[in-house]
Design a protein around this motif. Sequence first.
Motif, PDB file in Angstrom:
ATOM      1  N   LEU A 210       0.829  -1.204   0.000  1.00  0.00           N
ATOM      2  CA  LEU A 210       0.000   0.000   0.000  1.00  0.00           C
ATOM      3  C   LEU A 210       0.866   1.257   0.000  1.00  0.00           C
ATOM      4  O   LEU A 210       0.585   2.220  -0.715  1.00  0.00           O
ATOM      5  N   GLU A 211       1.939   1.236   0.808  1.00  0.00           N
ATOM      6  CA  GLU A 211       2.827   2.398   0.866  1.00  0.00           C
ATOM      7  C   GLU A 211       3.578   2.584  -0.455  1.00  0.00           C
ATOM      8  O   GLU A 211       3.711   3.713  -0.957  1.00  0.00           O
ATOM      9  N   THR A 212       4.048   1.492  -1.018  1.00  0.00           N
ATOM     10  CA  THR A 212       4.855   1.572  -2.242  1.00  0.00           C
ATOM     11  C   THR A 212       4.031   2.051  -3.434  1.00  0.00           C
ATOM     12  O   THR A 212       4.523   2.801  -4.280  1.00  0.00           O
ATOM     13  N   ASN A 213       2.777   1.621  -3.496  1.00  0.00           N
ATOM     14  CA  ASN A 213       1.936   1.956  -4.652  1.00  0.00           C
ATOM     15  C   ASN A 213       1.058   3.185  -4.429  1.00  0.00           C
ATOM     16  O   ASN A 213       0.199   3.489  -5.259  1.00  0.00           O
ATOM     17  N   SER A 217      -0.875   4.414 -10.131  1.00  0.00           N
ATOM     18  CA  SER A 217      -2.106   4.654 -10.879  1.00  0.00           C
ATOM     19  C   SER A 217      -3.318   4.513  -9.973  1.00  0.00           C
ATOM     20  O   SER A 217      -3.222   4.000  -8.846  1.00  0.00           O
ATOM     21  N   ARG A 218      -4.463   4.963 -10.460  1.00  0.00           N
ATOM     22  CA  ARG A 218      -5.698   4.808  -9.695  1.00  0.00           C
ATOM     23  C   ARG A 218      -5.968   3.330  -9.421  1.00  0.00           C
ATOM     24  O   ARG A 218      -6.315   2.948  -8.303  1.00  0.00           O
ATOM     25  N   PHE A 219      -5.787   2.476 -10.453  1.00  0.00           N
ATOM     26  CA  PHE A 219      -5.933   1.032 -10.280  1.00  0.00           C
ATOM     27  C   PHE A 219      -4.578   0.370 -10.518  1.00  0.00           C
ATOM     28  O   PHE A 219      -3.938   0.616 -11.543  1.00  0.00           O
ATOM     29  N   VAL A 220      -4.148  -0.450  -9.555  1.00  0.00           N
ATOM     30  CA  VAL A 220      -2.920  -1.238  -9.699  1.00  0.00           C
ATOM     31  C   VAL A 220      -3.313  -2.701  -9.558  1.00  0.00           C
ATOM     32  O   VAL A 220      -3.699  -3.149  -8.477  1.00  0.00           O
ATOM     33  N   ASP A 221      -3.240  -3.472 -10.648  1.00  0.00           N
ATOM     34  CA  ASP A 221      -3.629  -4.883 -10.648  1.00  0.00           C
ATOM     35  C   ASP A 221      -2.383  -5.768 -10.648  1.00  0.00           C
ATOM     36  O   ASP A 221      -1.447  -5.532 -11.409  1.00  0.00           O
ATOM     37  N   PHE A 222      -2.392  -6.781  -9.787  1.00  0.00           N
ATOM     38  CA  PHE A 222      -1.345  -7.794  -9.840  1.00  0.00           C
ATOM     39  C   PHE A 222      -1.957  -9.104  -9.345  1.00  0.00           C
ATOM     40  O   PHE A 222      -2.336  -9.246  -8.196  1.00  0.00           O
ATOM     41  N   PRO A 231      -6.211  10.184  -3.017  1.00  0.00           N
ATOM     42  CA  PRO A 231      -5.218  10.948  -2.237  1.00  0.00           C
ATOM     43  C   PRO A 231      -5.226  10.642  -0.744  1.00  0.00           C
ATOM     44  O   PRO A 231      -4.169  10.616  -0.119  1.00  0.00           O
ATOM     45  N   LYS A 232      -6.410  10.379  -0.178  1.00  0.00           N
ATOM     46  CA  LYS A 232      -6.507  10.191   1.265  1.00  0.00           C
ATOM     47  C   LYS A 232      -6.813   8.763   1.683  1.00  0.00           C
ATOM     48  O   LYS A 232      -6.888   8.469   2.878  1.00  0.00           O
ATOM     49  N   VAL A 233      -7.004   7.863   0.730  1.00  0.00           N
ATOM     50  CA  VAL A 233      -7.309   6.473   1.077  1.00  0.00           C
ATOM     51  C   VAL A 233      -6.856   5.561  -0.054  1.00  0.00           C
ATOM     52  O   VAL A 233      -6.978   5.896  -1.238  1.00  0.00           O
ATOM     53  N   SER A 234      -6.289   4.414   0.324  1.00  0.00           N
ATOM     54  CA  SER A 234      -5.923   3.370  -0.640  1.00  0.00           C
ATOM     55  C   SER A 234      -6.526   2.053  -0.173  1.00  0.00           C
ATOM     56  O   SER A 234      -6.471   1.720   1.024  1.00  0.00           O
ATOM     57  N   LEU A 235      -7.083   1.317  -1.112  1.00  0.00           N
ATOM     58  CA  LEU A 235      -7.759   0.060  -0.812  1.00  0.00           C
ATOM     59  C   LEU A 235      -7.045  -1.093  -1.496  1.00  0.00           C
ATOM     60  O   LEU A 235      -6.765  -1.027  -2.694  1.00  0.00           O
ATOM     61  N   LEU A 236      -6.747  -2.139  -0.735  1.00  0.00           N
ATOM     62  CA  LEU A 236      -6.179  -3.374  -1.285  1.00  0.00           C
ATOM     63  C   LEU A 236      -7.257  -4.450  -1.251  1.00  0.00           C
ATOM     64  O   LEU A 236      -7.745  -4.816  -0.172  1.00  0.00           O
ATOM     65  N   ILE A 237      -7.631  -4.938  -2.427  1.00  0.00           N
ATOM     66  CA  ILE A 237      -8.594  -6.037  -2.536  1.00  0.00           C
ATOM     67  C   ILE A 237      -7.803  -7.314  -2.797  1.00  0.00           C
ATOM     68  O   ILE A 237      -7.047  -7.404  -3.756  1.00  0.00           O
ATOM     69  N   LYS A 238      -7.980  -8.303  -1.935  1.00  0.00           N
ATOM     70  CA  LYS A 238      -7.131  -9.496  -1.983  1.00  0.00           C
ATOM     71  C   LYS A 238      -7.679 -10.600  -2.890  1.00  0.00           C
ATOM     72  O   LYS A 238      -6.932 -11.501  -3.257  1.00  0.00           O
ATOM     73  N   ASN A 239      -8.967 -10.522  -3.204  1.00  0.00           N
ATOM     74  CA  ASN A 239      -9.562 -11.627  -3.974  1.00  0.00           C
ATOM     75  C   ASN A 239     -10.487 -11.106  -5.067  1.00  0.00           C
ATOM     76  O   ASN A 239     -11.662 -11.479  -5.143  1.00  0.00           O
TER      77      ASN A 239
END
Length: 384
Positions: A210-213, A217-222, A231-239
């Motif tokens: 989360l810190e690195t990305n 971009s708005r969406f980072v897929d891996f 700017p104020k929130v980042s969400l990691l979706i695991k599945n």
Amino acid sequence: MTNLVLAIDDDKLIHHVIEQSLSQHCKLIHAKNGEQGLRLAIKYQPDIILLDVEMPGMSGFEVCERLKTGEHTADIPVMFLSSKSDISERMRGYNAGAADYIVKPFEGSELLARIKVLDDYRRQSVALKQDMQRAQITAEIAMTDSGDMGRIMRYVGQSYHAHDLTTLSEYFLEFFTPLNLEVALAFWYHNQAVFFSQEGAIQPIEQELLETNKEGSRFVDFGRRTIINYPKVSLLIKNMPTDDPALYGRFKDLLPHILEATNAKIKDMEVSEVALNKVEEIGLAFAQLSEQLGGIGEVYGAKVTEFEQFVKDETITSTLAEEHRVSLARLSEHFLFVNDEFSIIRYKLGEITQVRQELIQSLNQMAKPWGEDEVPAQTDIELF
């Protein structure tokens, strides 16, 4: 901290370093390759697994994937040991199921510290497992409720009554329960990162991703993971359901709405906090000024009284010329006027201090979190 730790590595030196670093704090089991490591993991079910990436035969990524699909080993936190530090390798490790990633060579103290973090994560995850099962039951009920926009409207209403990050995160994470999405998130609050997860504790590698990305971009897929950045929130979706294009597209259309609302809410919280701090600073400055003027006023008042008595003393003034007596009388009137002005200023400062106290009480009341009975949950409002 007394844990059973399984170290899987083909390098004898690394086993030696691990032994030196952890033997006084943990019970250690050693495996020299992936096949042996899998057998020992199934047999002993250790608390934590340290796993080399590059080994002859089965690679660390393959071993981790096998561990995460095993009935008895899926929940064991895995820390990768690797000589590669680039983010693509870390993402690959996270996709394989790792909870942390440490780069060789490493200090023994660093390894021990990160083992303690993983142990805390494991303990919290175990403690919250029953709660997650209950949440799943709630999710199944909630799936019969209103559609996506209804949930967003509920969340926006809930967030309006959240005035601290913990409460906001609870409403935020609750939103994803009916969607069967596993998520972790970061609030970027006053340039500081605050992390939350459905599992209670966030894995170190998730925090790092989360810190690195954050500035990506708005969406980072891996793989099956997706990071969505505001700017104020980042969400990691695991599945993310990458095998279901329709559902995948639906989530990518839906989730920016809740993130945009959350982003605006955090901005508002930052502004409110700054405003409250400024009000307190201004009030403190006025209180100090009032106190200083009060002290000066007391001294000045005493001097005015003393001067007035001097002017009224005929044994002294009778010896002065008429013009001097007139000048003294005028000077006395001037001092009395200034003394009255001091009293008015002190009174006005007292009024300002009172208004400042009332303003602080109002702002604090606005920032007071609502009780659970005052804020509707995602599952108890019928909108449609």
